[in-house]
Design a protein around this motif. Structure first.
Motif, PDB file in Angstrom:
ATOM      1  N   MET A  82      37.398  85.331  44.341  1.00 14.49           N
ATOM      2  CA  MET A  82      37.469  85.407  45.792  1.00 14.49           C
ATOM      3  C   MET A  82      38.859  85.008  46.291  1.00 14.49           C
ATOM      4  O   MET A  82      39.346  85.511  47.316  1.00 14.49           O
ATOM      5  N   LEU A  83      39.524  84.106  45.555  1.00 17.41           N
ATOM      6  CA  LEU A  83      40.859  83.644  45.928  1.00 17.41           C
ATOM      7  C   LEU A  83      41.962  84.357  45.148  1.00 17.41           C
ATOM      8  O   LEU A  83      43.145  84.033  45.306  1.00 17.41           O
ATOM      9  N   GLY A  84      41.589  85.294  44.290  1.00 15.09           N
ATOM     10  CA  GLY A  84      42.585  86.002  43.501  1.00 15.09           C
ATOM     11  C   GLY A  84      43.093  85.220  42.309  1.00 15.09           C
ATOM     12  O   GLY A  84      44.163  85.520  41.766  1.00 15.09           O
ATOM     13  N   VAL A  85      42.324  84.232  41.863  1.00 13.22           N
ATOM     14  CA  VAL A  85      42.780  83.372  40.771  1.00 13.22           C
ATOM     15  C   VAL A  85      42.950  84.119  39.446  1.00 13.22           C
ATOM     16  O   VAL A  85      43.942  83.910  38.743  1.00 13.22           O
ATOM     17  N   PRO A  86      42.016  85.004  39.049  1.00 10.08           N
ATOM     18  CA  PRO A  86      42.229  85.723  37.788  1.00 10.08           C
ATOM     19  C   PRO A  86      43.554  86.480  37.747  1.00 10.08           C
ATOM     20  O   PRO A  86      44.201  86.555  36.697  1.00 10.08           O
ATOM     21  N   ALA A  87      43.968  87.045  38.880  1.00 12.89           N
ATOM     22  CA  ALA A  87      45.262  87.745  38.922  1.00 12.89           C
ATOM     23  C   ALA A  87      46.408  86.768  38.693  1.00 12.89           C
ATOM     24  O   ALA A  87      47.378  87.075  37.994  1.00 12.89           O
ATOM     25  N   LEU A  88      46.318  85.577  39.292  1.00  9.39           N
ATOM     26  CA  LEU A  88      47.331  84.541  39.056  1.00  9.39           C
ATOM     27  C   LEU A  88      47.385  84.179  37.581  1.00  9.39           C
ATOM     28  O   LEU A  88      48.460  84.066  36.982  1.00  9.39           O
ATOM     29  N   HIS A  89      46.219  83.975  36.997  1.00  5.74           N
ATOM     30  CA  HIS A  89      46.156  83.634  35.579  1.00  5.74           C
ATOM     31  C   HIS A  89      46.742  84.747  34.724  1.00  5.74           C
ATOM     32  O   HIS A  89      47.468  84.489  33.754  1.00  5.74           O
ATOM     33  N   ASP A  90      46.435  85.997  35.069  1.00  6.13           N
ATOM     34  CA  ASP A  90      46.952  87.138  34.319  1.00  6.13           C
ATOM     35  C   ASP A  90      48.471  87.185  34.345  1.00  6.13           C
ATOM     36  O   ASP A  90      49.111  87.650  33.399  1.00  6.13           O
ATOM     37  N   GLU A  91      49.043  86.708  35.443  1.00  2.00           N
ATOM     38  CA  GLU A  91      50.498  86.715  35.560  1.00  2.00           C
ATOM     39  C   GLU A  91      51.138  85.496  34.897  1.00  2.00           C
ATOM     40  O   GLU A  91      52.351  85.321  34.949  1.00  2.00           O
ATOM     41  N   GLY A  92      50.329  84.654  34.289  1.00  2.00           N
ATOM     42  CA  GLY A  92      50.869  83.508  33.570  1.00  2.00           C
ATOM     43  C   GLY A  92      50.911  82.226  34.360  1.00  2.00           C
ATOM     44  O   GLY A  92      51.504  81.231  33.911  1.00  2.00           O
ATOM     45  N   PHE A  93      50.268  82.203  35.537  1.00  2.00           N
ATOM     46  CA  PHE A  93      50.265  81.007  36.374  1.00  2.00           C
ATOM     47  C   PHE A  93      48.882  80.361  36.301  1.00  2.00           C
ATOM     48  O   PHE A  93      47.952  80.757  36.998  1.00  2.00           O
ATOM     49  N   ARG A  94      48.777  79.365  35.434  1.00  5.35           N
ATOM     50  CA  ARG A  94      47.487  78.717  35.180  1.00  5.35           C
ATOM     51  C   ARG A  94      47.527  77.227  35.481  1.00  5.35           C
ATOM     52  O   ARG A  94      46.634  76.493  35.116  1.00  5.35           O
TER      53      ARG A  94
END
Length: 546
Positions: free
Chosen positions: A161-173
């Motif tokens: 809902m917050l777009g977290v998987p996309a952040l993780h995919d970009e290397g921001f975890r």
């Protein structure tokens, strides 16, 4: 208020203590304010004496100077207090005060000392007579739940809902970010498999229980365990938290059995610790309005951003460069209705709750503050969210206690991706990523922020003379070349976030517009990279496929 900000309401049965609270036979806790920090042995020129290198780096990055407020209290004042025979528990840098435990007569003696400005009772008995209690769980499903066959498990939606998987995919975890969590206890965190990586990788940087004055935090109330799981859990297929690679500082500040002002002071002390240790973010799923007698409860006019102890502490924390994320409260369907302290602070990110369809959760507290500011700032999923229990089971529960940390994890990753932002710039960025950014209200504030809007809030993405359509809604990506790019031929490469090449296409010279056809390999929803290079230039642009 006697609850943590979620719907696992722990009901305590307490016999009535004999005697009157505040009598001379009882030793209570008091906050004693000092007059000044004159003749302090500390200096703004030697901040390494009281602030860690990470804390100083955080301030330097945001151009925040060290001030006398950062000095520890004057050691001479502390020594003179101890000479009176009182029990000195803690000192506060920001409030220039000490927490002492003493009789009423001894407090009167302290107030005659020349360096004591004032005091206030925290109304917490040292050893409450006959204290006993039974905890009962109100609405947390502790039965094991069906786990979806996804990497994020059943918790995918609350993160997505917050777009977290996309952040993780970009290397921001969350790597390199430190989150301080204030709660009532973290039982099971040191033994449950979903948290094992925290200890294997050295991600738990500090622990302290300010209620019991002990470094042991893996006991007491399980609220903190559930809260932490929404950010830090990592067990693929079961649950992945929103910032599972961040560092964590775990602090016990809340005594779930009672409610007194001492817990606000515990919050203050934990915030000072977090500051000096170099934390970047504070997450607090705690809120205060009503207190047990003889403490005096707050009224709605007190929620003006400047009155309560914990609100002032939260603003002081923000002034050091930390981003303070607090839950709005669970009073939306109760007589109080409004947010609680410190959610009224003007420098914190206050988070309300919505359901899985992004509709306001009925329990989520409303704004505005008493001085009519918009609160909550933003909202995240807080109704029927997935958490990991102290036994390691996946459970569902509801409350702004969970929307807050889900958001805090997302913000940690967003800050990692935008390290040049100050905490206040980041707070404003999160607001502007909200679904209601153009028309905030007192129910959901600026709405549900999504990382996707960080990319798609403008219709096109422009960089170094090239514009691409963003987001990509069909299977064609349109590239518009600037004048310098039109002079020579170029090549476009499209990659997914794992680095897999999806398309390579030549871009002839002397053309302003090019169309990349991605029909052969239809893209799934997500974030992609488009690298365009010529003999003299190279640029990589990011786009989203909806």
């Amino acid at each position: 208020m006697r609850f943590l900000l979620f719907s696992i309401c722990f009901l305590l049965i307490i016999p009535v203590a004999k005697g009157q609270a505040g009598s001379s036979t009882e030793e209570q806790k008091h906050l004693v304010y000092f007059t000044d920090k004159a003749q302090s042995p500390y200096s703004i020129n030697s901040p390494e004496q009281y602030l860690s290198p990470k804390a100083l780096a955080r301030r330097s990055r945001q151009h925040i100077p060290v001030t006398p407020r950062d000095f520890p209290v004057n050691p001479a004042y502390v020594a003179d207090l101890k000479k009176t025979g009182v029990t000195l528990l803690y000192t506060s840098r920001w409030f220039n005060a000490a927490v002492v435990q003493c009789s009423t007569e001894k407090l009167a003696e302290l107030q005659t000392l020349p360096f004591v400005r004032s005091s206030r009772s925290l109304n917490r008995l040292a050893n409450p007579a006959g204290k006993s209690g039974t905890l009962s769980i109100d609405s947390m499903t502790l039965a094991s739940t069906y786990v979806e066959a996804k990497l994020y498990g059943s918790a995918f939606h609350q993160a997505n809902m917050l777009g977290v998987p996309a952040l993780h995919d970009e290397g921001f975890r969350g790597e390199g970010m430190a989150i301080a969590v204030f709660d009532a206890g973290f039982p099971g965190v040191n033994s449950v498999s979903a948290f094992a990586h925290l200890f294997q990788n050295g991600q738990v940087k500090a622990t302290f229980d300010f209620v019991k004055k002990s470094p042991q935090v893996y006991a007491n109330n399980a609220h903190g365990t559930a809260v932490l799981s929404t950010m830090a859990a990592y067990e693929p297929g079961l649950m992945i938290g929103t910032a599972y690679k961040a560092d964590y500082l775990l602090f016990g500040t809340e005594d779930a059995a009672t409610e007194h002002n001492i817990e606000e002071v515990n919050w203050l002390l934990a915030a000072e610790y977090a500051d000096s240790a170099g934390a970047d973010i504070i997450n607090s799923s705690l809120g205060y309005t009503a207190f047990d007698p003889p403490s005096t409860s707050y009224t709605y006019p007190d929620l003006n951003g400047n009155t309560t102890i914990v609100t002032r502490a939260a603003d002081y924390a923000a002034a050091t460069g930390m981003l303070v994320v607090v839950s709005a409260g669970n009073e939306g369907n109760k007589p109080w209705r409004y947010i609680s302290a410190p959610a009224d602070a003007d420098s914190v990110l206050t988070v309300g709750a919505v359901d899985s369809l992004a509709n306001h959760a009925s329990f989520s507290s409303y704004g505005p503050t008493a001085d009519k500011r918009v609160k909550p700032d933003v909202v995240a999923m807080g109704q029927q969210v997935y958490v990991v229990s102290s036994s390691g089971r996946l459970s569902r529960s509801s409350g702004t206690s969970f929307s807050g940390p889900i958001m805090a994890g997302m913000v940690a990753c967003l800050w990692q991706a935008n390290a040049d932002l100050t905490n206040m710039q980041l707070l404003e960025r999160v607001r502007q990523l909200g679904s209601h950014a153009a028309n905030p209200n007192f129910t959901i504030g600026y709405g549900v922020p999504s990382y996707a809007r960080n990319v798609t809030s403008i219709p096109k993405h422009f960089q170094d003379g090239i514009t691409i359509t963003n987001p990509m809604t069909d299977r064609e990506l349109v590239i518009t070349m600037g004048e310098s790019w039109q002079k020579e031929s170029a090549v476009a490469h499209v990659y997914d976030t794992t680095g897999k090449l999806l398309l390579k296409q030549g871009l002839p010279a002397h053309q302003k517009t090019h169309t990349l056809s991605l029909k052969p390999g239809r893209l799934k929803r997500g974030v992609y990279l488009c690298q365009i290079s010529s003999d003299s230039q190279n640029v990589t642009l990011r786009f989203i496929k909806l």
